[in-house]
Scaffold this motif. Structure first.
Motif, PDB file in Angstrom:
ATOM      1  N   ASP A 207      -3.778  13.762  12.810  1.00  0.00           N
ATOM      2  CA  ASP A 207      -3.042  13.869  11.558  1.00  0.00           C
ATOM      3  C   ASP A 207      -1.611  13.363  11.708  1.00  0.00           C
ATOM      4  O   ASP A 207      -1.010  12.887  10.745  1.00  0.00           O
ATOM      5  CB  ASP A 207      -3.019  15.330  11.078  1.00  0.00           C
ATOM      6  CG  ASP A 207      -4.308  15.718  10.373  1.00  0.00           C
ATOM      7  OD1 ASP A 207      -5.209  14.869  10.298  1.00  0.00           O
ATOM      8  OD2 ASP A 207      -4.404  16.860   9.903  1.00  0.00           O
ATOM      9  N   THR A 208      -1.070  13.449  12.924  1.00  0.00           N
ATOM     10  CA  THR A 208       0.267  12.904  13.172  1.00  0.00           C
ATOM     11  C   THR A 208       0.316  11.426  12.799  1.00  0.00           C
ATOM     12  O   THR A 208       1.199  10.970  12.068  1.00  0.00           O
ATOM     13  CB  THR A 208       0.649  13.062  14.649  1.00  0.00           C
ATOM     14  OG1 THR A 208       0.534  14.436  15.025  1.00  0.00           O
ATOM     15  CG2 THR A 208       2.072  12.581  14.911  1.00  0.00           C
ATOM     16  N   GLY A 209      -0.655  10.659  13.283  1.00  0.00           N
ATOM     17  CA  GLY A 209      -0.670   9.233  13.044  1.00  0.00           C
ATOM     18  C   GLY A 209      -1.027   8.856  11.624  1.00  0.00           C
ATOM     19  O   GLY A 209      -0.380   7.998  11.013  1.00  0.00           O
ATOM     20  N   SER A 210      -2.061   9.501  11.057  1.00  0.00           N
ATOM     21  CA  SER A 210      -2.510   9.115   9.720  1.00  0.00           C
ATOM     22  C   SER A 210      -1.485   9.494   8.656  1.00  0.00           C
ATOM     23  O   SER A 210      -1.246   8.733   7.703  1.00  0.00           O
ATOM     24  CB  SER A 210      -3.874   9.749   9.413  1.00  0.00           C
ATOM     25  OG  SER A 210      -3.825  11.157   9.522  1.00  0.00           O
ATOM     26  N   GLN A 211      -0.839  10.653   8.804  1.00  0.00           N
ATOM     27  CA  GLN A 211       0.201  11.027   7.843  1.00  0.00           C
ATOM     28  C   GLN A 211       1.428  10.126   7.983  1.00  0.00           C
ATOM     29  O   GLN A 211       2.050   9.757   6.981  1.00  0.00           O
ATOM     30  CB  GLN A 211       0.604  12.488   8.036  1.00  0.00           C
ATOM     31  CG  GLN A 211      -0.477  13.482   7.628  1.00  0.00           C
ATOM     32  CD  GLN A 211      -0.007  14.919   7.759  1.00  0.00           C
ATOM     33  OE1 GLN A 211       0.856  15.371   7.022  1.00  0.00           O
ATOM     34  NE2 GLN A 211      -0.568  15.641   8.707  1.00  0.00           N
ATOM     35  N   TYR A 212       1.760   9.763   9.213  1.00  0.00           N
ATOM     36  CA  TYR A 212       2.881   8.844   9.440  1.00  0.00           C
ATOM     37  C   TYR A 212       2.619   7.488   8.790  1.00  0.00           C
ATOM     38  O   TYR A 212       3.509   6.922   8.138  1.00  0.00           O
ATOM     39  CB  TYR A 212       3.099   8.702  10.950  1.00  0.00           C
ATOM     40  CG  TYR A 212       3.589   7.362  11.410  1.00  0.00           C
ATOM     41  CD1 TYR A 212       4.890   6.928  11.145  1.00  0.00           C
ATOM     42  CD2 TYR A 212       2.754   6.516  12.141  1.00  0.00           C
ATOM     43  CE1 TYR A 212       5.329   5.688  11.580  1.00  0.00           C
ATOM     44  CE2 TYR A 212       3.186   5.290  12.580  1.00  0.00           C
ATOM     45  CZ  TYR A 212       4.469   4.874  12.295  1.00  0.00           C
ATOM     46  OH  TYR A 212       4.903   3.651  12.716  1.00  0.00           O
ATOM     47  N   LEU A 213       1.411   6.966   8.923  1.00  0.00           N
ATOM     48  CA  LEU A 213       1.087   5.670   8.320  1.00  0.00           C
ATOM     49  C   LEU A 213       1.122   5.762   6.797  1.00  0.00           C
ATOM     50  O   LEU A 213       1.664   4.873   6.124  1.00  0.00           O
ATOM     51  CB  LEU A 213      -0.279   5.186   8.796  1.00  0.00           C
ATOM     52  CG  LEU A 213      -0.392   4.787  10.265  1.00  0.00           C
ATOM     53  CD1 LEU A 213      -1.819   4.345  10.593  1.00  0.00           C
ATOM     54  CD2 LEU A 213       0.600   3.674  10.617  1.00  0.00           C
ATOM     55  N   GLY A 214       0.539   6.820   6.237  1.00  0.00           N
ATOM     56  CA  GLY A 214       0.533   6.972   4.788  1.00  0.00           C
ATOM     57  C   GLY A 214       1.928   7.119   4.224  1.00  0.00           C
ATOM     58  O   GLY A 214       2.286   6.484   3.221  1.00  0.00           O
ATOM     59  N   PHE A 215       2.738   7.956   4.864  1.00  0.00           N
ATOM     60  CA  PHE A 215       4.117   8.154   4.412  1.00  0.00           C
ATOM     61  C   PHE A 215       4.912   6.856   4.511  1.00  0.00           C
ATOM     62  O   PHE A 215       5.618   6.467   3.572  1.00  0.00           O
ATOM     63  CB  PHE A 215       4.773   9.250   5.266  1.00  0.00           C
ATOM     64  CG  PHE A 215       6.233   9.454   5.002  1.00  0.00           C
ATOM     65  CD1 PHE A 215       6.659  10.168   3.891  1.00  0.00           C
ATOM     66  CD2 PHE A 215       7.192   8.942   5.869  1.00  0.00           C
ATOM     67  CE1 PHE A 215       8.016  10.365   3.647  1.00  0.00           C
ATOM     68  CE2 PHE A 215       8.545   9.130   5.630  1.00  0.00           C
ATOM     69  CZ  PHE A 215       8.954   9.841   4.515  1.00  0.00           C
ATOM     70  N   SER A 216       4.790   6.151   5.626  1.00  0.00           N
ATOM     71  CA  SER A 216       5.570   4.932   5.846  1.00  0.00           C
ATOM     72  C   SER A 216       5.178   3.831   4.879  1.00  0.00           C
ATOM     73  O   SER A 216       6.048   3.147   4.316  1.00  0.00           O
ATOM     74  CB  SER A 216       5.386   4.447   7.291  1.00  0.00           C
ATOM     75  OG  SER A 216       5.827   5.407   8.220  1.00  0.00           O
ATOM     76  N   VAL A 217       3.883   3.628   4.673  1.00  0.00           N
ATOM     77  CA  VAL A 217       3.460   2.549   3.770  1.00  0.00           C
ATOM     78  C   VAL A 217       3.885   2.862   2.339  1.00  0.00           C
ATOM     79  O   VAL A 217       4.263   1.960   1.579  1.00  0.00           O
ATOM     80  CB  VAL A 217       1.940   2.303   3.866  1.00  0.00           C
ATOM     81  CG1 VAL A 217       1.129   3.369   3.139  1.00  0.00           C
ATOM     82  CG2 VAL A 217       1.581   0.921   3.324  1.00  0.00           C
ATOM     83  N   GLY A 218       3.876   4.135   1.959  1.00  0.00           N
ATOM     84  CA  GLY A 218       4.332   4.516   0.629  1.00  0.00           C
ATOM     85  C   GLY A 218       5.817   4.255   0.442  1.00  0.00           C
ATOM     86  O   GLY A 218       6.241   3.667  -0.566  1.00  0.00           O
ATOM     87  N   VAL A 219       6.618   4.654   1.415  1.00  0.00           N
ATOM     88  CA  VAL A 219       8.066   4.458   1.335  1.00  0.00           C
ATOM     89  C   VAL A 219       8.415   2.973   1.277  1.00  0.00           C
ATOM     90  O   VAL A 219       9.213   2.533   0.441  1.00  0.00           O
ATOM     91  CB  VAL A 219       8.767   5.125   2.537  1.00  0.00           C
ATOM     92  CG1 VAL A 219      10.234   4.704   2.614  1.00  0.00           C
ATOM     93  CG2 VAL A 219       8.669   6.642   2.436  1.00  0.00           C
ATOM     94  N   LEU A 220       7.789   2.180   2.152  1.00  0.00           N
ATOM     95  CA  LEU A 220       8.126   0.755   2.214  1.00  0.00           C
ATOM     96  C   LEU A 220       7.641   0.010   0.970  1.00  0.00           C
ATOM     97  O   LEU A 220       8.303  -0.937   0.512  1.00  0.00           O
ATOM     98  CB  LEU A 220       7.534   0.135   3.478  1.00  0.00           C
ATOM     99  CG  LEU A 220       8.088   0.695   4.790  1.00  0.00           C
ATOM    100  CD1 LEU A 220       7.458  -0.006   5.986  1.00  0.00           C
ATOM    101  CD2 LEU A 220       9.608   0.564   4.847  1.00  0.00           C
ATOM    102  N   ALA A 221       6.512   0.426   0.407  1.00  0.00           N
ATOM    103  CA  ALA A 221       6.031  -0.203  -0.829  1.00  0.00           C
ATOM    104  C   ALA A 221       6.975   0.095  -1.992  1.00  0.00           C
ATOM    105  O   ALA A 221       7.222  -0.772  -2.838  1.00  0.00           O
ATOM    106  CB  ALA A 221       4.620   0.282  -1.148  1.00  0.00           C
TER     107      ALA A 221
END
Length: 291
Positions: A207-221
């Motif tokens: 969950d560390t990795g998947s939440q980090y990817l989801g949060f990051s892609v949302g912020v950058l988009a």
């Protein structure tokens, strides 16, 4: 050139960290055990997200100045990482997971000024009392959508990589070196992780990795469409990661229809349905990549 170095540093740091993390995962309590909902049959370390985050943060700190927005993004990732590590070790209640995600989203919205101020079919700018809660809600949704899509070897990493690549290309065309450097750092971390996560995986991102990817892609988009290039449609993020979001909405809708908690586990996700149709893991992941 700076983007290349950012990518390379994140790639190699991630690849160097994963073997020792695999070795010590069991001692540290970061092991994913099989159950009725999961498709793997053995105990797998779920600590790959730590390596990805470490590689990405190091590359970002080396090549970017710490503006207020960058500090907010890195702080949000730190909060996501802290709650994710806690979750991967102890299986947190979903309310605590949402709390961590909320704190991270609130930080980038209020301190980093990462806000959705333009929306489709509305010509003006949204006031803060609407844009801030909308931004937090959207980031929570994307974070959990990517988190819930992490069901097959290489799936969440590969789908996220495609999204970050699209953001990097659009950011490059808009002349945003900062956005490109961050995206390439994340991509480097993902590719370093996928070296060990393609089927049969020797490590999971957790969950560390998947939440980090989801949060990051949302912020950058959001930064791409709201700040870097406002000429892009504010609905563009739906094209960048719409499939995980639609999959999550469909699955949660089914759970609510069956009078269950929307956060209860089951096998109704797209990847589960592809497996039930007779596709193996490689084929299911490839089909979703193409979609």
């Amino acid at each position: 050139m700076t983007g290349f170095f950012s990518f390379t540093v994140a790639l190699f740091v991630t690849m160097i960290l994963i073997p020792p993390l695999i070795q010590f995962a069991a001692r540290l309590g970061f092991v994913d055990l099989p159950d009725a909902r999961k498709v793997h049959t053995g105990a797998i370390p779920r600590i790959g997200g730590v390596a990805m985050i470490a590689g990405t943060l190091l590359a970002t700190l080396l090549w970017l100045e710490l503006s207020r927005q960058i500090v907010a993004i890195l702080g949000g990732i730190g909060i996501i990482a802290a709650f994710g590590i806690w979750d991967d070790r102890t299986n947190l209640n979903y309310r605590l997971k949402l709390l961590g995600q909320f704190l991270a989203a609130a930080l980038v919205a209020f301190y980093g000024d990462v806000l959705i101020e333009r929306i489709p079919f509305y010509s003006g700018a949204l006031p803060l009392y609407l844009s801030a809660p909308l931004t937090i809600f959207i980031l929570l949704g994307i974070t959990n959508a990517i988190n819930l899509s992490d069901g097959l070897d290489g799936l969440a990493g590969g789908v996220s990589l495609l999204s970050f690549l699209a953001i990097a290309i659009l950011g490059y065309r808009a002349g945003s070196d900062e956005l490109v450097i961050i995206c390439l750092a994340v991509i480097g971390g993902i590719m370093g992780f996928l070296r060990f996560n393609t089927h049969p995986a020797s490590i999971f991102m957790g969950d560390t990795g998947s939440q980090y990817l989801g949060f990051s892609v949302g912020v950058l988009a959001i930064i791409l469409t709201q700040s870097v290039n406002p000429n892009l449609s504010s609905a563009m993020p739906l094209l960048l990661f719409g499939l995980p979001v639609l999959d999550t909405l469909m699955v949660m809708g089914l759970r609510i229809h069956e009078k269950r908690s929307p956060f209860s586990p089951d096998k109704n996700h797209i990847h589960h349905r592809l497996l039930a149709m007779g596709f193996d893991q490689y084929e299911s992941v490839l089909v979703i990549y193409l979609m």
